[in-house]
Design an enzyme around this catalytic site. Structure first.
Site, PDB file in Angstrom:
ATOM      1  N   HIS A  93       0.823  -1.216   0.000  1.00 51.54           N
ATOM      2  CA  HIS A  93       0.000   0.000   0.000  1.00 51.54           C
ATOM      3  C   HIS A  93       0.853   1.261   0.000  1.00 51.54           C
ATOM      4  O   HIS A  93       0.340   2.346  -0.280  1.00 51.54           O
ATOM      5  CB  HIS A  93      -1.055  -0.021   1.111  1.00 51.54           C
ATOM      6  CG  HIS A  93      -0.570   0.268   2.505  1.00 51.54           C
ATOM      7  ND1 HIS A  93      -0.248  -0.715   3.405  1.00 51.54           N
ATOM      8  CD2 HIS A  93      -0.370   1.431   3.151  1.00 51.54           C
ATOM      9  CE1 HIS A  93       0.114  -0.173   4.547  1.00 51.54           C
ATOM     10  NE2 HIS A  93       0.057   1.142   4.425  1.00 51.54           N
ATOM     11  N   ASP A 229       1.236  -7.731   2.223  1.00 53.58           N
ATOM     12  CA  ASP A 229       1.346  -6.291   1.977  1.00 53.58           C
ATOM     13  C   ASP A 229       2.816  -5.848   1.799  1.00 53.58           C
ATOM     14  O   ASP A 229       3.361  -5.149   2.632  1.00 53.58           O
ATOM     15  CB  ASP A 229       0.686  -5.551   3.147  1.00 53.58           C
ATOM     16  CG  ASP A 229       0.378  -4.095   2.824  1.00 53.58           C
ATOM     17  OD1 ASP A 229       0.921  -3.575   1.834  1.00 53.58           O
ATOM     18  OD2 ASP A 229      -0.400  -3.478   3.579  1.00 53.58           O
ATOM     19  N   SER A 659       4.122   2.149   8.369  1.00 55.17           N
ATOM     20  CA  SER A 659       3.900   1.166   7.321  1.00 55.17           C
ATOM     21  C   SER A 659       5.181   0.921   6.561  1.00 55.17           C
ATOM     22  O   SER A 659       5.835   1.866   6.136  1.00 55.17           O
ATOM     23  CB  SER A 659       2.837   1.656   6.353  1.00 55.17           C
ATOM     24  OG  SER A 659       1.581   1.335   6.839  1.00 55.17           O
TER      25      SER A 659
HETATM   26  N1  ARG Z   1      -4.672   0.424   7.724  1.00 57.38           N
HETATM   27  C1  ARG Z   1      -3.412   0.507   7.043  1.00 57.38           C
HETATM   28  C2  ARG Z   1      -2.883   1.934   7.104  1.00 57.38           C
HETATM   29  O1  ARG Z   1      -3.349   2.707   7.856  1.00 57.38           O
HETATM   30  C3  ARG Z   1      -3.476  -0.033   5.654  1.00 57.38           C
HETATM   31  C4  ARG Z   1      -4.249   0.787   4.676  1.00 57.38           C
HETATM   32  C5  ARG Z   1      -4.239   0.258   3.276  1.00 57.38           C
HETATM   33  N2  ARG Z   1      -5.135  -0.863   3.075  1.00 57.38           N
HETATM   34  C6  ARG Z   1      -6.463  -0.764   2.789  1.00 57.38           C
HETATM   35  N3  ARG Z   1      -7.177  -1.835   2.642  1.00 57.38           N
HETATM   36  N4  ARG Z   1      -7.070   0.396   2.635  1.00 57.38           N
HETATM   37  O2  ARG Z   1      -2.282   2.506   6.248  1.00 57.38           O
HETATM   38  N1  GLU Z   2      -1.129   1.247   7.675  1.00 55.80           N
HETATM   39  C1  GLU Z   2      -0.519   2.313   8.418  1.00 55.80           C
HETATM   40  C2  GLU Z   2       0.427   3.180   7.583  1.00 55.80           C
HETATM   41  O1  GLU Z   2       0.234   3.340   6.409  1.00 55.80           O
HETATM   42  C3  GLU Z   2       0.193   1.723   9.554  1.00 55.80           C
HETATM   43  C4  GLU Z   2      -0.807   1.323  10.502  1.00 55.80           C
HETATM   44  C5  GLU Z   2      -0.808   2.210  11.699  1.00 55.80           C
HETATM   45  O2  GLU Z   2      -1.437   3.283  11.679  1.00 55.80           O
HETATM   46  O3  GLU Z   2      -0.162   1.767  12.637  1.00 55.80           O
HETATM   47  O4  GLU Z   2       1.326   3.784   8.087  1.00 55.80           O
END
Ligand code: ARG
Ligand code: GLU
Length: 724
Positions: A93, A229, A659
């Site tokens: 991502h 991921d 991330s």
């Molecule tokens: N929750 C993660 C973050 O905050 C992954 C986001 C990307 N994935 C998704 N299915 N939207 O970045």
């Molecule tokens: N998916 C999050 C990011 O893009 C990391 C998850 C979090 O917030 O810890 O940084």
């Protein structure tokens, strides 16, 4: 639906194991995201928790510390160097936006994935950068000398910004690298960050979405998780191995500093570290400010987005075209929406506001009549007064951001505003058309992903919420229109969506290509622009003055409050709130017990991912080739007990920006890549609860399995250093 079913299934299956081991390990979770140069002071604790290498190996400025193998990836993610030829690992991502720019119908990297089979295959990524942190130094004494704590924020800022400019210049001159000085602890400390940014970055590996975002938004922020991921890039350098703009003759960046990869696995209870760039946390704010987030800001964002997502989802399900247009936007809107729900729930379950109130009582008792910081006992009452004074303006502003600017037609009217400025600037006809051409060209990507009907319905659903919720805080002109339409929002929407230039790209271009300077009347009559201008003028004249005053007061009193918290708790070692600078967090591999006797195991596997396969649902569609590897159990050296380990959770304190961060074992070897947090613990940006807060990491063995067996890019593993 489906995934909920499986989540329950996995929870039952693993609860027995957790009862056996959970009690032994649950006390180890660790709060804190530490500045690497301060780790020396935590050496005893790090060792006691399991660190097996000298702390000086984690960070040093002489060129041999592990900090030289961690990068800020793009502008908001982390990556790690995993070979002496500049190979970088990060999240899928995190590479997503870049890869969208590289993909086309013939080269659909989302559907098919991409794995370079040699250096020549690697694809240049215009605009993408990675940044190394070479050195961090505490320069508080140089920035803050002779400045009284209670000096007003504006006077203080002007002195400080001059000093910072001078110092940065000096550092750039002596180091021949970038230097930037940033505030920490709300301006009670300043650190200089010496960095190098590379600009020639190339795509090396990217699994298809069926692996890289497997589980999609349904599983986002959730555990158990089965998302592969990851993505891989390579840093290219110019002459002398130094940063250089893209050039074919650039060579892979050579470095001694890269992570050794440990493929021997881990057990529950093993020490782990996460090294990366967390973006924003607010652990030390008062109960008043937290309560504002908890009871005003988060709930508004959640409730408005719930309605908006319902409209979007309906149209996306009805029409494949709309699905393709909105899928990426939807992921962004839903990501925050889901996180904030976890956050509110966590803050509530933990009674965090009340905990802060208790802390504040103690703070008052300690500071009252204490001459060490004579101002300290007044700080909280000022914070309280300023917070409540800003409540209603803040509420109105969040509603504007979510319910009005959350309508794409209104937000996009900034473009019409820019066109208007250009037309008013009295330039020659050729120049006018030139500028207008550029502006409309830039809007192509907006129109490519815009559906008029979907947006009109969004307007019809969100506007009533706005009028119902903000009381007297409505711009008078808007109120008038609302009355003129007899509160019939659909009629209003019909007019607006049938007359604005933004109703189609063609209309807008037509206007831009024939417009003469005197045609501003057409723009001024555009209902979307009128709407937008009314709202932005109102923000500027009515809301911003209050909100800016509030933010200034917060900057001042939060700085004092932070200082007093530190002075009156001398035995506690504080870590600064996240600000997208390099940090190390440490904890343990451990499962969790979210809400009762059954718990979550610490690990997931490929078998579970395959069990979630659902060809009818895009998010859960396992790629054919992976199914074949599974059917033949063709896992090669990545076979562990008849399957491949996929992801794991641990108690490292992380945040958005982490991330892609390297997850390390006690020896500083790479065992995984961080990519998310568990939903129950997302309140850790305000309050870290060791029982609930877990970061989610991709197991490095799954990454290597996918590269080698799925991607057929085994050549990449040869440049890595693998140990057991
Ligand atoms: N929750 C993660 C973050 O905050 C992954 C986001 C990307 N994935 C998704 N299915 N939207 O970045
Ligand atoms: N998916 C999050 C990011 O893009 C990391 C998850 C979090 O917030 O810890 O940084």
């Amino acid at each position: 639906m489906l995934s909920t079913h499986f989540n329950q299934f996995f929870r039952k299956k693993t609860s027995f194991l957790l009862i056996l081991v959970g009690s032994v390990f649950s006390a180890y979770a660790k709060e804190g995201m530490w500045l690497p140069p301060t780790l020396q002071q935590r050496e005893a604790d790090l060792k006691e928790n399991g660190l097996q290498i000298p702390v000086s190996k984690l960070y040093n400025a002489d060129g041999s510390g592990l900090n030289h193998a961690v990068v800020l990836f793009g502008k908001g993610c982390t990556g790690e160097v995993i070979s002496n030829k500049g190979l970088v690992l990060t999240n899928h991502h995190c590479g997503y936006g870049t890869v969208q720019g590289l993909s086309s119908k013939d080269k659909d990297y989302f559907a098919n994935g991409f794995f370079a089979l040699n250096n020549k295959d690697e694809v240049p990524c215009p605009g993408l950068t990675v940044t190394f942190i070479r050195k961090m130094e505490n320069v508080s004494d140089l920035v803050l000398f002779d400045i009284a704590d209670t000096l007003s924020e504006s006077k203080r800022d002007s002195i400080i910004s001059n000093r910072i400019k001078g110092l940065e210049k000096g550092y750039r001159y002596t180091t021949k690298m970038d230097a930037s000085i940033k505030p920490f602890f709300n301006g009670n400390q300043y650190w200089v960050i010496i960095s190098e940014t590379f600009q020639d970055i190339r795509l090396v590996g990217f699994p298809p979405n069926g692996i890289g975002v497997f589980g999609g938004d349904t599983d986002n922020w959730m555990w158990p998780r089965h998302t592969g991921d990851f993505s891989m890039f390579r840093i290219y350098a110019g002459k002398n191995n130094k940063p250089a703009p893209f050039a074919l003759k650039n060579k892979p960046y050579e470095t001694k500093n890269f992570f050794t990869i440990n493929t021997g696995g881990y057990k529950e209870g093993d020490f782990t570290m996460v090294y990366g760039f967390p973006g924003t946390t607010q652990e030390y704010i008062s109960s008043y400010q937290l309560n504002q987030v908890y009871s005003i800001v988060d709930p508004i964002r959640i409730s408005v987005r719930t309605k908006k997502l319902a409209v979007w989802t309906k149209h996306m399900n009805d029409d494949r075209d709309v699905f393709l247009k909105y899928t990426s936007k939807r992921a962004g809107v839903a990501n925050g929406w889901k996180k904030w729900q976890g956050e509110v729930r966590g803050l509530q379950l933990n009674n965090v506001v009340n905990k802060k109130i208790e802390f504040e009582k103690e703070f008052q008792a300690k500071t009252m009549g204490n001459s060490q910081l004579p101002w300290a006992s007044d700080v909280l009452s000022h914070l309280a007064a300023n917070t409540s004074r800003a409540d209603s303006a803040l509420k109105a502003d969040v509603y504007i951001q979510e319910a009005i600017l959350g309508v794409e037609m209104i937000a996009q009217a900034t473009l019409l505003d820019k066109i208007l400025q250009v037309m008013r600037s009295k330039i020659s006809v050729e120049k006018l058309h030139d500028s207008l051409d550029k502006l409309t060209q830039n809007s192509a990507s907006f129109f490519k992903n815009f559906d008029l009907k979907t947006d009109q319905e969004t307007f019809e659903i969100l506007l009533p919420i706005y009028f119902k919720s903000v009381g007297r805080w409505v711009p008078p002109t808007l109120q008038k229109s609302y009355q003129q339409y007899k509160k019939n929002i659909s009629a209003w929407a019909n007019d607006l969506y049938h007359t604005s230039l933004l109703r189609s790209e063609e209309k807008l271009r037509q206007f831009a290509s024939t417009a003469k300077a005197k045609d501003t009347m057409i723009l001024l009559a555009d209902p979307a622009l009128q709407f937008y201008q009314t709202v932005s003028q109102y923000r500027k004249s009515e809301l911003s003055p209050i909100i800016n005053r509030y933010n200034n007061a917060l900057a001042y009193y939060n700085r004092l409050y932070m200082k007093a918290q530190m002075v009156f708790n001398p035995q506690k070692m504080f870590y600064p709130d996240a600000n997208l600078t390099l940090r190390l967090a440490y904890g343990k591999v451990e499962g969790m017990d979210p809400d009762g006797p059954s718990g979550y195991s610490f690990q997931t596997t490929l078998d579970e991912a395959i069990a979630k396969n659902n060809p009818d649902v895009e998010e859960f569609r396992v790629p054919q080739k992976l199914k074949e590897l599974f059917a033949k159990k063709d896992y090669g050296r990545w076979n562990v007990g008849g399957t491949v380990p996929l992801a794991f959770i641990a108690s490292n304190h992380t945040s958005g920006g982490n991330s892609g961060s390297p997850v390390l074992n006690a020896k500083g070897e790479l065992i995984g890549t961080n990519f998310d947090r568990v939903w129950e613990g997302t309140m850790s940006d305000y309050y870290f609860d060791p029982k609930l807060c877990r970061n989610i990491s991709l197991d490095i063995r799954y990454t290597l399995f996918i590269i080698e067996k799925f991607g057929g890019a085994g050549w990449l593993l040869k440049e890595m250093k693998l140990v057991k």
